[in-house]
Design an enzyme around this catalytic site. Sequence first.
Site, PDB file in Angstrom:
ATOM      1  CG  HIS A 231      -2.015  -1.070   1.062  1.00  0.00           C
ATOM      2  ND1 HIS A 231      -3.034  -1.230   1.963  1.00  0.00           N
ATOM      3  CD2 HIS A 231      -2.230  -1.999   0.091  1.00  0.00           C
ATOM      4  CE1 HIS A 231      -3.832  -2.216   1.564  1.00  0.00           C
ATOM      5  NE2 HIS A 231      -3.364  -2.699   0.441  1.00  0.00           N
TER       6      HIS A 231
ATOM      7  CD  GLU B 220      -1.137   3.305   3.859  1.00  0.00           C
ATOM      8  OE1 GLU B 220      -1.086   3.233   2.617  1.00  0.00           O
ATOM      9  OE2 GLU B 220      -2.216   3.355   4.492  1.00  0.00           O
TER      10      GLU B 220
ATOM     11  CB  CYS C   5      -6.166  -1.061   5.481  1.00  0.00           C
ATOM     12  SG  CYS C   5      -4.561  -1.831   5.375  1.00  0.00           S
TER      13      CYS C   5
ATOM     14  CB  ALA D  47     -20.051   6.214 -32.782  1.00  0.00           C
TER      15      ALA D  47
ATOM     16  CB  SER E  75     -23.048   1.218 -37.301  1.00  0.00           C
ATOM     17  OG  SER E  75     -22.379   0.062 -36.881  1.00  0.00           O
TER      18      SER E  75
ATOM     19  CD1 TRP F 189     -14.616   2.162 -40.415  1.00  0.00           C
ATOM     20  CD2 TRP F 189     -15.407   1.649 -38.404  1.00  0.00           C
ATOM     21  NE1 TRP F 189     -14.090   0.936 -40.071  1.00  0.00           N
ATOM     22  CE2 TRP F 189     -14.573   0.609 -38.836  1.00  0.00           C
ATOM     23  CE3 TRP F 189     -16.020   1.531 -37.162  1.00  0.00           C
ATOM     24  CZ2 TRP F 189     -14.332  -0.537 -38.072  1.00  0.00           C
ATOM     25  CZ3 TRP F 189     -15.778   0.408 -36.422  1.00  0.00           C
ATOM     26  CH2 TRP F 189     -14.937  -0.610 -36.867  1.00  0.00           C
TER      27      TRP F 189
ATOM     28  NE  ARG G  66      -8.695  -4.574 -34.710  1.00  0.00           N
ATOM     29  CZ  ARG G  66      -9.905  -4.461 -34.180  1.00  0.00           C
ATOM     30  NH1 ARG G  66     -10.135  -4.871 -32.946  1.00  0.00           N
ATOM     31  NH2 ARG G  66     -10.877  -3.910 -34.876  1.00  0.00           N
TER      32      ARG G  66
ATOM     33  CG  LEU H  18     -27.066  -4.651 -24.007  1.00  0.00           C
ATOM     34  CD1 LEU H  18     -28.044  -5.397 -23.097  1.00  0.00           C
ATOM     35  CD2 LEU H  18     -25.877  -5.557 -24.330  1.00  0.00           C
TER      36      LEU H  18
HETATM   37  N1  LIG Z   1     -23.133   3.377 -33.435  1.00  0.00           N
HETATM   38  C1  LIG Z   1     -22.744   2.615 -32.465  1.00  0.00           C
HETATM   39  O1  LIG Z   1     -22.078   3.070 -31.538  1.00  0.00           O
HETATM   40  C2  LIG Z   1     -23.105   1.175 -32.485  1.00  0.00           C
HETATM   41  C3  LIG Z   1     -22.533   0.312 -31.539  1.00  0.00           C
HETATM   42  C4  LIG Z   1     -22.901  -1.014 -31.575  1.00  0.00           C
HETATM   43  C5  LIG Z   1     -23.815  -1.456 -32.529  1.00  0.00           C
HETATM   44  N2  LIG Z   1     -24.326  -0.586 -33.430  1.00  0.00           N
HETATM   45  C6  LIG Z   1     -25.319  -1.036 -34.412  1.00  0.00           C
HETATM   46  O2  LIG Z   1     -26.432  -1.507 -33.708  1.00  0.00           O
HETATM   47  C7  LIG Z   1     -27.096  -2.487 -34.487  1.00  0.00           C
HETATM   48  C8  LIG Z   1     -27.457  -3.639 -33.591  1.00  0.00           C
HETATM   49  O3  LIG Z   1     -28.362  -3.151 -32.646  1.00  0.00           O
HETATM   50  P1  LIG Z   1     -28.946  -4.033 -31.502  1.00  0.00           P
HETATM   51  O4  LIG Z   1     -29.739  -3.142 -30.675  1.00  0.00           O
HETATM   52  O5  LIG Z   1     -29.585  -5.239 -32.077  1.00  0.00           O
HETATM   53  O6  LIG Z   1     -27.586  -4.522 -30.790  1.00  0.00           O
HETATM   54  P2  LIG Z   1     -27.257  -4.824 -29.264  1.00  0.00           P
HETATM   55  O7  LIG Z   1     -27.882  -3.817 -28.405  1.00  0.00           O
HETATM   56  O8  LIG Z   1     -25.795  -4.985 -29.182  1.00  0.00           O
HETATM   57  O9  LIG Z   1     -27.937  -6.237 -29.032  1.00  0.00           O
HETATM   58  C9  LIG Z   1     -29.289  -6.287 -28.734  1.00  0.00           C
HETATM   59  C10 LIG Z   1     -29.638  -7.665 -28.305  1.00  0.00           C
HETATM   60  O10 LIG Z   1     -29.118  -7.933 -27.010  1.00  0.00           O
HETATM   61  C11 LIG Z   1     -29.877  -8.977 -26.458  1.00  0.00           C
HETATM   62  N3  LIG Z   1     -30.269  -8.748 -25.091  1.00  0.00           N
HETATM   63  C12 LIG Z   1     -30.102  -9.627 -24.077  1.00  0.00           C
HETATM   64  N4  LIG Z   1     -30.639  -9.169 -22.975  1.00  0.00           N
HETATM   65  C13 LIG Z   1     -31.180  -7.968 -23.244  1.00  0.00           C
HETATM   66  C14 LIG Z   1     -31.908  -7.045 -22.478  1.00  0.00           C
HETATM   67  N5  LIG Z   1     -32.166  -7.241 -21.184  1.00  0.00           N
HETATM   68  N6  LIG Z   1     -32.332  -5.931 -23.083  1.00  0.00           N
HETATM   69  C15 LIG Z   1     -32.072  -5.700 -24.364  1.00  0.00           C
HETATM   70  N7  LIG Z   1     -31.385  -6.549 -25.156  1.00  0.00           N
HETATM   71  C16 LIG Z   1     -30.946  -7.694 -24.589  1.00  0.00           C
HETATM   72  C17 LIG Z   1     -31.176  -9.041 -27.277  1.00  0.00           C
HETATM   73  O11 LIG Z   1     -31.117 -10.212 -28.049  1.00  0.00           O
HETATM   74  P3  LIG Z   1     -31.806 -11.500 -27.452  1.00  0.00           P
HETATM   75  O12 LIG Z   1     -33.205 -11.090 -27.066  1.00  0.00           O
HETATM   76  O13 LIG Z   1     -31.758 -12.501 -28.507  1.00  0.00           O
HETATM   77  O14 LIG Z   1     -31.004 -11.835 -26.251  1.00  0.00           O
HETATM   78  C18 LIG Z   1     -31.101  -7.834 -28.154  1.00  0.00           C
HETATM   79  O15 LIG Z   1     -31.731  -8.010 -29.399  1.00  0.00           O
HETATM   80  C19 LIG Z   1     -26.181  -2.831 -35.618  1.00  0.00           C
HETATM   81  O16 LIG Z   1     -26.666  -2.220 -36.772  1.00  0.00           O
HETATM   82  C20 LIG Z   1     -24.874  -2.209 -35.197  1.00  0.00           C
HETATM   83  O17 LIG Z   1     -24.148  -1.839 -36.326  1.00  0.00           O
HETATM   84  C21 LIG Z   1     -24.001   0.716 -33.424  1.00  0.00           C
END
Ligand SMILES: NC(=O)c1ccc[n+]([C@@H]2O[C@H](COP(=O)([O-])OP(=O)(O)OC[C@H]3O[C@@H](n4cnc5c(N)ncnc54)[C@H](OP(=O)(O)O)[C@@H]3O)[C@@H](O)[C@H]2O)c1
Length: 388
Positions: free
Chosen positions: A55, A57, A80, A160, A174, A176, A213, A308
Amino acid sequence: VTFTARLGSEMLAALELARQGCFRVEPNPLVGAVVLDRDGSAVGRGHHDVYGGPHAEVHALAAAGHAARGGTLVVTLEPCAHTAKKTPPCVEVVLSAGLARVVIGAADPNDATAGRAAPRLRAAGVEVVEGVEGAACAAALARYAWHRGTGVPWTIAKWAMSADGRSADAAGASRWISGPESRALVHELRARVEAVIVGAGTVVADDPRLTARDAAPSGLPPARRVVIDSGLRAPLERRVYTETGDAATTVICTAAAAPERRRALTGVGVVVEVVAADPDGRVDLVAAFRRLHATGVRRALLEAGPRLTGAALRAGVVRQVAAFTAPVIVGGDTAPTPFAGPGWHLAGAPRLAAARASACGADALLEGYLGGPPAGPEPGPTAVSRSG
Ligand SMILES: NC(=O)c1ccc[n+]([C@@H]2O[C@H](COP(=O)([O-])OP(=O)(O)OC[C@H]3O[C@@H](n4cnc5c(N)ncnc54)[C@H](OP(=O)(O)O)[C@@H]3O)[C@@H](O)[C@H]2O)c1
């Protein structure tokens, strides 16, 4: 300069030392220490540098040697006093150094030791001054206090979007949206967390590798890649499963996922975690984030798609946000925004605390906190990437 003011500036110096342990000491707290001899000259400095190591100190007192006798220890976190860990309690080390005074910044959020050092030191005749630069010292403990208190990792949600707020085009592409500088910063962040989390939707649509990476080596183990996939629908041929390299992959599903899918994933070295389902039959996110925490994840980066990310925000598991806006316009009526699902009325909508905007190449980066600001300035992603 009064002695009190001097102690304040030494405490800030100790905090600077503490920050050198950033992303190296977790799940422990960041701690720094300075030892002054009986004339007030700094004769030892130290910080907690790596998890499992001595720690702050202990380092500072070792550097000071005999010069610590009759002197002052300035330390950002109370020493601690518990024995349920790898190293001996610091309070005993402090006592054996023969100090006249111990100056403490913040109390320990860990109940096992909180408030125990000062009485022990005073009983041995050591003067104790508490709360010097207390708010700044508590701020340095923000991540530590969060995961100790909540049992979920400190999670940064990153997304993004285009200048018109779209996270993909109408066809789902998406890559880039953001520019190379933003993507490099995201790799830096990946190198400083223990888990990079996406949903099944992103794995299916984008087939990301989720590795750091392009980041400079951080000296930390590569972040685990985590896929939240209730029914294990993402194909096994995806790169998070086939390109294992150094970075391990964990999938979190519900008990409804087919056993043969689970076996197939386990067979290629993927760790499958089964957690409770929410009322819609999807992975219960609080249960999932708790499980990650229980398996050692203290900091996580959520790089999911709209579904998600939206659900994680509503579940309250996101603590910090890094939103990149790129100078591109996608338009249309169906291109998604970064958040799916029900929104909020503006009056009650989540607002980022301690928000700040900066440039990242040609993109704009907006960072801030959900669930209130940390008690003081805490490095955001930009600051983190610069702090090495
Ligand atoms: N611009 C950005 O920063 C960015 C980043 C990432 C992705 N994207 C784009 O996002 C698109 C994909 O979107 P998405 O919404 O399908 O991807 P996601 O959010 O990564 O995945 C969604 C999936 O997660 C699963 N999931 C499990 N538990 C969940 C819960 N409690 N609540 C919600 N979902 C849960 C669900 O599938 P199940 O129900 O089958 O479990 C849901 O369909 C693509 O086009 C990708 O290119 C963009």
